[in-house]
Design a protein around this motif. Structure first.
Motif, PDB file in Angstrom:
ATOM      1  N   LEU A  38       0.825  -1.204   0.000  1.00 15.65           N
ATOM      2  CA  LEU A  38       0.000   0.000   0.000  1.00 15.65           C
ATOM      3  C   LEU A  38       0.864   1.261   0.000  1.00 15.65           C
ATOM      4  O   LEU A  38       0.542   2.245  -0.673  1.00 15.65           O
ATOM      5  N   ILE A  39       1.955   1.242   0.755  1.00 19.08           N
ATOM      6  CA  ILE A  39       2.863   2.392   0.768  1.00 19.08           C
ATOM      7  C   ILE A  39       3.467   2.599  -0.616  1.00 19.08           C
ATOM      8  O   ILE A  39       3.554   3.729  -1.116  1.00 19.08           O
ATOM      9  N   LYS A  40       3.872   1.505  -1.254  1.00 19.94           N
ATOM     10  CA  LYS A  40       4.454   1.599  -2.592  1.00 19.94           C
ATOM     11  C   LYS A  40       3.432   2.143  -3.590  1.00 19.94           C
ATOM     12  O   LYS A  40       3.749   3.012  -4.421  1.00 19.94           O
ATOM     13  N   ALA A  41       2.198   1.651  -3.502  1.00 23.87           N
ATOM     14  CA  ALA A  41       1.147   2.117  -4.405  1.00 23.87           C
ATOM     15  C   ALA A  41       0.814   3.581  -4.142  1.00 23.87           C
ATOM     16  O   ALA A  41       0.591   4.362  -5.079  1.00 23.87           O
ATOM     17  N   ALA A  42       0.775   3.969  -2.873  1.00 22.25           N
ATOM     18  CA  ALA A  42       0.479   5.358  -2.518  1.00 22.25           C
ATOM     19  C   ALA A  42       1.583   6.283  -3.012  1.00 22.25           C
ATOM     20  O   ALA A  42       1.318   7.399  -3.476  1.00 22.25           O
ATOM     21  N   ARG A  43       2.808   5.820  -2.923  1.00 19.29           N
ATOM     22  CA  ARG A  43       3.938   6.636  -3.396  1.00 19.29           C
ATOM     23  C   ARG A  43       3.827   6.898  -4.891  1.00 19.29           C
ATOM     24  O   ARG A  43       4.044   8.030  -5.354  1.00 19.29           O
ATOM     25  N   LYS A  44       3.472   5.874  -5.653  1.00 24.44           N
ATOM     26  CA  LYS A  44       3.289   6.045  -7.093  1.00 24.44           C
ATOM     27  C   LYS A  44       2.126   6.989  -7.385  1.00 24.44           C
ATOM     28  O   LYS A  44       2.196   7.823  -8.296  1.00 24.44           O
ATOM     29  N   ALA A  45       1.058   6.866  -6.600  1.00 24.34           N
ATOM     30  CA  ALA A  45      -0.114   7.713  -6.812  1.00 24.34           C
ATOM     31  C   ALA A  45       0.209   9.176  -6.534  1.00 24.34           C
ATOM     32  O   ALA A  45      -0.162  10.067  -7.309  1.00 24.34           O
ATOM     33  N   VAL A  46       0.891   9.444  -5.433  1.00 23.72           N
ATOM     34  CA  VAL A  46       1.247  10.819  -5.080  1.00 23.72           C
ATOM     35  C   VAL A  46       2.206  11.400  -6.112  1.00 23.72           C
ATOM     36  O   VAL A  46       2.100  12.573  -6.489  1.00 23.72           O
ATOM     37  N   HIS A  47       3.138  10.590  -6.585  1.00 21.84           N
ATOM     38  CA  HIS A  47       4.079  11.040  -7.619  1.00 21.84           C
ATOM     39  C   HIS A  47       3.318  11.512  -8.858  1.00 21.84           C
ATOM     40  O   HIS A  47       3.677  12.532  -9.468  1.00 21.84           O
ATOM     41  N   ALA A  48       2.256  10.799  -9.214  1.00 23.80           N
ATOM     42  CA  ALA A  48       1.494  11.123 -10.421  1.00 23.80           C
ATOM     43  C   ALA A  48       0.435  12.196 -10.185  1.00 23.80           C
ATOM     44  O   ALA A  48       0.223  13.061 -11.039  1.00 23.80           O
ATOM     45  N   ILE A  58      -5.851   8.625  -3.808  1.00 32.77           N
ATOM     46  CA  ILE A  58      -4.736   7.683  -3.664  1.00 32.77           C
ATOM     47  C   ILE A  58      -5.242   6.245  -3.719  1.00 32.77           C
ATOM     48  O   ILE A  58      -4.662   5.393  -4.403  1.00 32.77           O
ATOM     49  N   ALA A  59      -6.334   5.983  -3.003  1.00 35.18           N
ATOM     50  CA  ALA A  59      -6.894   4.630  -2.988  1.00 35.18           C
ATOM     51  C   ALA A  59      -7.365   4.225  -4.382  1.00 35.18           C
ATOM     52  O   ALA A  59      -7.152   3.087  -4.813  1.00 35.18           O
ATOM     53  N   GLY A  60      -8.000   5.159  -5.098  1.00 39.31           N
ATOM     54  CA  GLY A  60      -8.465   4.854  -6.446  1.00 39.31           C
ATOM     55  C   GLY A  60      -7.318   4.508  -7.371  1.00 39.31           C
ATOM     56  O   GLY A  60      -7.397   3.550  -8.150  1.00 39.31           O
ATOM     57  N   ALA A  61      -6.234   5.278  -7.289  1.00 39.38           N
ATOM     58  CA  ALA A  61      -5.066   5.000  -8.126  1.00 39.38           C
ATOM     59  C   ALA A  61      -4.416   3.675  -7.747  1.00 39.38           C
ATOM     60  O   ALA A  61      -3.809   3.009  -8.586  1.00 39.38           O
ATOM     61  N   ALA A  62      -4.555   3.301  -6.464  1.00 41.32           N
ATOM     62  CA  ALA A  62      -3.968   2.043  -5.988  1.00 41.32           C
ATOM     63  C   ALA A  62      -4.874   0.852  -6.264  1.00 41.32           C
ATOM     64  O   ALA A  62      -4.496  -0.293  -5.985  1.00 41.32           O
ATOM     65  N   GLY A  63      -6.081   1.109  -6.774  1.00 37.46           N
ATOM     66  CA  GLY A  63      -6.997   0.027  -7.099  1.00 37.46           C
ATOM     67  C   GLY A  63      -7.690  -0.582  -5.903  1.00 37.46           C
ATOM     68  O   GLY A  63      -8.052  -1.765  -5.915  1.00 37.46           O
ATOM     69  N   THR A  64      -7.886   0.218  -4.857  1.00 44.56           N
ATOM     70  CA  THR A  64      -8.579  -0.279  -3.670  1.00 44.56           C
ATOM     71  C   THR A  64      -9.461   0.834  -3.115  1.00 44.56           C
ATOM     72  O   THR A  64      -9.628   1.877  -3.749  1.00 44.56           O
ATOM     73  N   SER A  65     -10.028   0.636  -1.943  1.00 49.91           N
ATOM     74  CA  SER A  65     -10.902   1.639  -1.342  1.00 49.91           C
ATOM     75  C   SER A  65     -10.154   2.403  -0.258  1.00 49.91           C
ATOM     76  O   SER A  65      -9.182   1.896   0.317  1.00 49.91           O
ATOM     77  N   LYS A  66     -10.623   3.616   0.027  1.00 53.84           N
ATOM     78  CA  LYS A  66      -9.945   4.402   1.053  1.00 53.84           C
ATOM     79  C   LYS A  66     -10.102   3.782   2.439  1.00 53.84           C
ATOM     80  O   LYS A  66      -9.267   4.025   3.323  1.00 53.84           O
ATOM     81  N   SER A  67     -11.147   2.966   2.629  1.00 47.83           N
ATOM     82  CA  SER A  67     -11.319   2.306   3.926  1.00 47.83           C
ATOM     83  C   SER A  67     -10.151   1.368   4.226  1.00 47.83           C
ATOM     84  O   SER A  67      -9.777   1.178   5.385  1.00 47.83           O
ATOM     85  N   VAL A  68      -9.565   0.791   3.178  1.00 44.32           N
ATOM     86  CA  VAL A  68      -8.400  -0.078   3.365  1.00 44.32           C
ATOM     87  C   VAL A  68      -7.221   0.742   3.880  1.00 44.32           C
ATOM     88  O   VAL A  68      -6.512   0.332   4.809  1.00 44.32           O
ATOM     89  N   PHE A  69      -7.011   1.918   3.292  1.00 49.86           N
ATOM     90  CA  PHE A  69      -5.917   2.777   3.751  1.00 49.86           C
ATOM     91  C   PHE A  69      -6.152   3.247   5.182  1.00 49.86           C
ATOM     92  O   PHE A  69      -5.214   3.298   5.985  1.00 49.86           O
ATOM     93  N   TYR A  70      -7.402   3.579   5.509  1.00 50.15           N
ATOM     94  CA  TYR A  70      -7.701   3.997   6.882  1.00 50.15           C
ATOM     95  C   TYR A  70      -7.473   2.846   7.860  1.00 50.15           C
ATOM     96  O   TYR A  70      -7.034   3.062   8.997  1.00 50.15           O
ATOM     97  N   ARG A  71      -7.752   1.628   7.424  1.00 51.85           N
ATOM     98  CA  ARG A  71      -7.569   0.469   8.300  1.00 51.85           C
ATOM     99  C   ARG A  71      -6.090   0.263   8.629  1.00 51.85           C
ATOM    100  O   ARG A  71      -5.730  -0.094   9.748  1.00 51.85           O
TER     101      ARG A  71
END
Length: 229
Positions: A38-48, A58-71
């Motif tokens: 998730l950190i790796k995916a978030a890093r790519k999302a923020v970069h873009a 960020i969650a959308g770019a990572a292909g998941t839901s924001k609830s997963v990141f909050y968890r």
């Protein structure tokens, strides 16, 4: 039928507590791997997307839901903290490696400043994301700056600067060594971030020139230029 003590012992594979511990360990490993992904995916999302990207973006770019990141991270500040631990850890190692081949403190400073600017320039969006929070999150910013990844990064870099200074200047200059590295970090960070955020132009120095300028300001100040005017 008599059962001997040896026969009555439960093997490791039959130990309920051991089985539970094994499942817990596997689950913990899974969570750690998922967190790294998730950190790796978030890093790519923020970069873009940019440093102001929302958790939903960020969650959308990572292909998941924001609830997963909050968890996994609690909130956006928690994600910034976690990403900062990874990115700033890499930056610290790069700076340390660059300084190890230096022959003098000044060469070491130039090497560390260069490594810092290079990594920040490689992704200004990620750098801004891990070093600054959005408006209204000042309390979280204070926590990160004081005791989180950013605070630890500055502490480690301060010691990286102070160690060769002690070797060259001697212990009788401890008062100078105690304050100067902290002041130096302030100059490097503020000048570096101003350079990083300024638009490209004919007058904007490239990375190598900016690193040389900052090193000169740290070691000589602007006295040489004042003497020639």
């Amino acid at each position: 039928m008599n059962i001997s003590p040896a026969d009555s012992r439960v093997g490791p594979s039959e130990d309920p507590a051991g089985a539970i511990d094994g499942r817990a360990a596997r689950w913990q490993t899974h969570r750690e791997e998922r967190r790294r992904d998730l950190i790796k995916a978030a890093r790519k999302a923020v970069h873009a997307l940019g440093s102001d990207a929302s958790m939903e973006d960020i969650a959308g770019a990572a292909g998941t839901s924001k609830s997963v990141f909050y968890r996994y991270f609690g909130d956006k500040a928690g994600l910034q903290q976690a990403m900062g631990e990874v990115v700033l850890g890499q930056m610290q190692r790069r700076m340390k490696e660059a300084a190890q081949s230096a022959q003098t403190p000044r060469e070491g400073l130039f090497a560390m400043v260069s490594a810092y600017l290079q990594m920040a320039e490689s992704s200004p969006n990620v750098y801004a994301f891990i070093t600054r929070l959005t408006p209204g999150e000042a309390s979280a910013q204070d926590a990160i700056a004081a005791s989180g990844a950013l605070g630890n990064f500055f502490e480690q870099v301060t010691e990286m600067i102070a160690t060769p200074m002690r070797q060259y200047l001697g212990e009788d200059k401890e008062a100078l060594i105690e304050y100067w590295p902290t002041a130096a970090i302030g100059l490097v960070r503020n000048a570096g971030e101003m350079w990083l955020g300024s638009p490209a132009s004919d007058t904007k120095p490239n990375q190598a020139t900016m690193a040389a300028n900052i090193t000169d300001w740290l070691c000589l100040g602007i006295a040489p230029m004042l003497a020639t005017t």
